[in-house]
Design an enzyme around this catalytic site. Structure first.
Site, PDB file in Angstrom:
ATOM      1  CG  ASN A  11      12.128   7.708  -1.145  1.00  0.00           C
ATOM      2  OD1 ASN A  11      13.303   8.028  -0.994  1.00  0.00           O
ATOM      3  ND2 ASN A  11      11.605   6.599  -0.649  1.00  0.00           N
ATOM      4  CE  LYS A  13      11.920   3.702  -3.287  1.00  0.00           C
ATOM      5  NZ  LYS A  13      11.182   2.486  -3.094  1.00  0.00           N
ATOM      6  CG  HIS A  98      10.230   4.477   2.928  1.00  0.00           C
ATOM      7  ND1 HIS A  98      10.468   3.197   2.483  1.00  0.00           N
ATOM      8  CD2 HIS A  98       9.686   5.140   1.879  1.00  0.00           C
ATOM      9  CE1 HIS A  98      10.093   3.091   1.219  1.00  0.00           C
ATOM     10  NE2 HIS A  98       9.613   4.263   0.833  1.00  0.00           N
ATOM     11  CD  GLU A 100      12.299   0.934  -0.011  1.00  0.00           C
ATOM     12  OE1 GLU A 100      13.145   1.841  -0.022  1.00  0.00           O
ATOM     13  OE2 GLU A 100      11.563   0.677  -0.986  1.00  0.00           O
ATOM     14  CD  GLU A 169       5.316   5.437   0.521  1.00  0.00           C
ATOM     15  OE1 GLU A 169       5.468   5.949  -0.594  1.00  0.00           O
ATOM     16  OE2 GLU A 169       6.262   5.029   1.207  1.00  0.00           O
ATOM     17  N   GLY A 175       7.360  -0.160  -5.428  1.00  0.00           N
ATOM     18  CA  GLY A 175       8.372  -0.695  -6.337  1.00  0.00           C
ATOM     19  C   GLY A 175       7.932  -1.945  -7.087  1.00  0.00           C
ATOM     20  CB  SER A 212       3.568   1.342  -8.341  1.00  0.00           C
ATOM     21  OG  SER A 212       4.487   0.353  -7.904  1.00  0.00           O
TER      22      SER A 212
HETATM   23  C1  PEP Z   1       8.495   4.895  -2.149  1.00  0.00           C
HETATM   24  O1  PEP Z   1       9.660   4.541  -2.110  1.00  0.00           O
HETATM   25  O2  PEP Z   1       8.048   5.576  -1.221  1.00  0.00           O
HETATM   26  C2  PEP Z   1       7.663   4.498  -3.274  1.00  0.00           C
HETATM   27  C3  PEP Z   1       6.407   4.784  -3.235  1.00  0.00           C
HETATM   28  O3  PEP Z   1       8.299   3.831  -4.309  1.00  0.00           O
HETATM   29  P1  PEP Z   1       7.675   3.507  -5.764  1.00  0.00           P
HETATM   30  O4  PEP Z   1       6.978   4.760  -6.257  1.00  0.00           O
HETATM   31  O5  PEP Z   1       8.838   3.128  -6.592  1.00  0.00           O
HETATM   32  O6  PEP Z   1       6.682   2.394  -5.580  1.00  0.00           O
END
Ligand code: PEP
Length: 250
Positions: A11, A13, A98, A100, A169, A175, A212
Site C-alpha cells: 500500500n 498510500k 483501510h 486511514e 491491521e 506506521g 509495520s
Molecule cells: C498499511 O498502510 O496498511 C500499513 C500496514 O502500513 P505500515 O506497513 O507502514 O504499518
C-alpha cells in the site's frame, strides 16, 4: 499444506506520481524475475498512478490495486472514484476499509457497499479490519473485529470467497514500527477466519497481516497458520525491501 497461496500487497498510500510508479514497478519486476514466486504480489498506488502502474506491470506477476473505491458507479460525488473507473485503468482490485479511510469517516455500511460495488465490477478486494490500542487494552479486540468482519461481508456471497481477502491491521501497529507479535497476529487472524467462516469457506479465505511489516519480521508473521500474506505500507515504498518481503512468504 495450505491450499491458500500467500498474497503480499504494498500500500503506497499518498506516495508516487505516475512516472515514479512506472519506475518502481519496472524495478520490482526486475527484482522478482521470471521464476515462480512464493506469493501473489500486488501494489496499491494512488488513483493518479494506477494506469501507469498497470501498464508497467502488464505481463508480469505484479497485480495493481487501488486504495479505495466509492459505492456508486457514477454520480455527483466530487473527488470520488468508482469501481468501473478503476477497472478502466487496468487495475485488478482495490483495498476497502483501510483504517486511514475509516478514520476519515468511512463507515461499516459504506465498507459493505464498497465491497459489493467492487466485486460487481469484477475487482479483487482486500478488506481491512483492526482494533485501536484503547480497544485492545480494554479487552475489546475480538468483539470489535467480529463486528467489522460481519459488517464488511454483509453483501458478499459464498462463491466470491476467491475474490476477497481480509487484512488484519491493528491500528496501533500501522506506521508505528510497533509490529504485532506473531502470537498476537495469529490469534487475531484465527478469530477473523472463524467469524468470516460464518459466510465464506474458511479453508479458502485468505487473511493477511498488516502493520509495520518489514523484511526482518515478515517471514515469522507469514509463517503463522492463519496468516496468508501481508499488507505492507511504508516498507513497500522500497522495491528491494518489498521484494525481500515477497520472498519471505512461506
Ligand atoms: C498499511 O498502510 O496498511 C500499513 C500496514 O502500513 P505500515 O506497513 O507502514 O504499518
Amino acid at each position: 499444506m495450505s491450499a491458500r497461496r500467500p498474497l503480499v500487497a504494498g500500500n503506497w498510500k499518498m506516495h508516487k506520481t505516475g512516472v515514479e510508479a512506472r519506475e518502481h514497478v519496472a524495478r520490482l519486476r526486475a527484482l522478482l524475475g521470471d521464476g515462480e514466486l512464493p506469493a501473489e504480489v500486488a501494489v496499491c498506488p494512488p488513483f493518479t498512478a494506477l494506469e501507469a502502474a498497470a501498464r508497467a506491470a502488464s505481463g508480469s506477476p505484479i497485480g495493481v490495486l487501488a486504495q479505495a473505491v466509492h459505492e456508486a458507479a457514477s454520480g455527483a460525488h466530487t473527488g470520488e472514484v468508482s469501481a468501473p473507473m478503476i477497472v478502466a485503468t487496468g487495475a485488478e482490485g482495490v483495498l476497502v476499509g483501510h483504517s486511514e479511510r475509516r478514520a476519515a469517516g468511512e463507515t461499516d455500511a459504506q465498507v459493505a457497499a464498497r465491497v459489493r460495488a467492487a466485486l460487481d465490477a469484477g475487482l479483487q478486494v482486500i478488506v481491512c479490519v483492526g482494533e485501536s490500542l484503547a480497544q485492545r487494552e480494554a479487552g475489546e479486540t475480538e468483539p470489535w473485529l467480529a463486528a467489522q468482519v460481519r459488517a464488511a461481508l454483509t453483501e458478499v456471497r459464498a462463491d466470491e470467497v476467491g475474490a476477497l481477502a481480509i487484512a488484519y491491521e491493528p491500528i496501533w501497529a500501522i506506521g508505528t514500527g510497533r509490529t504485532a507479535t506473531p502470537e498476537i497476529a495469529q490469534q487475531a487472524a484465527a478469530h477473523v477466519r472463524a467469524v468470516a467462516g460464518e459466510r465464506l469457506d474458511p479453508g479458502v479465505l485468505r487473511i493477511l497481516y498488516g502493520g509495520s511489516v518489514t523484511p526482518d519480521n515478515a517471514g515469522e508473521l507469514m509463517a503463522q497458520p492463519d496468516i496468508d500474506g501481508a499488507l505492507v505500507g511504508g516498507a513497500s515504498l522500497d522495491p528491494d525491501g518489498f521484494a525481500a518481503i515477497v520472498r519471505a512468504a512461506s
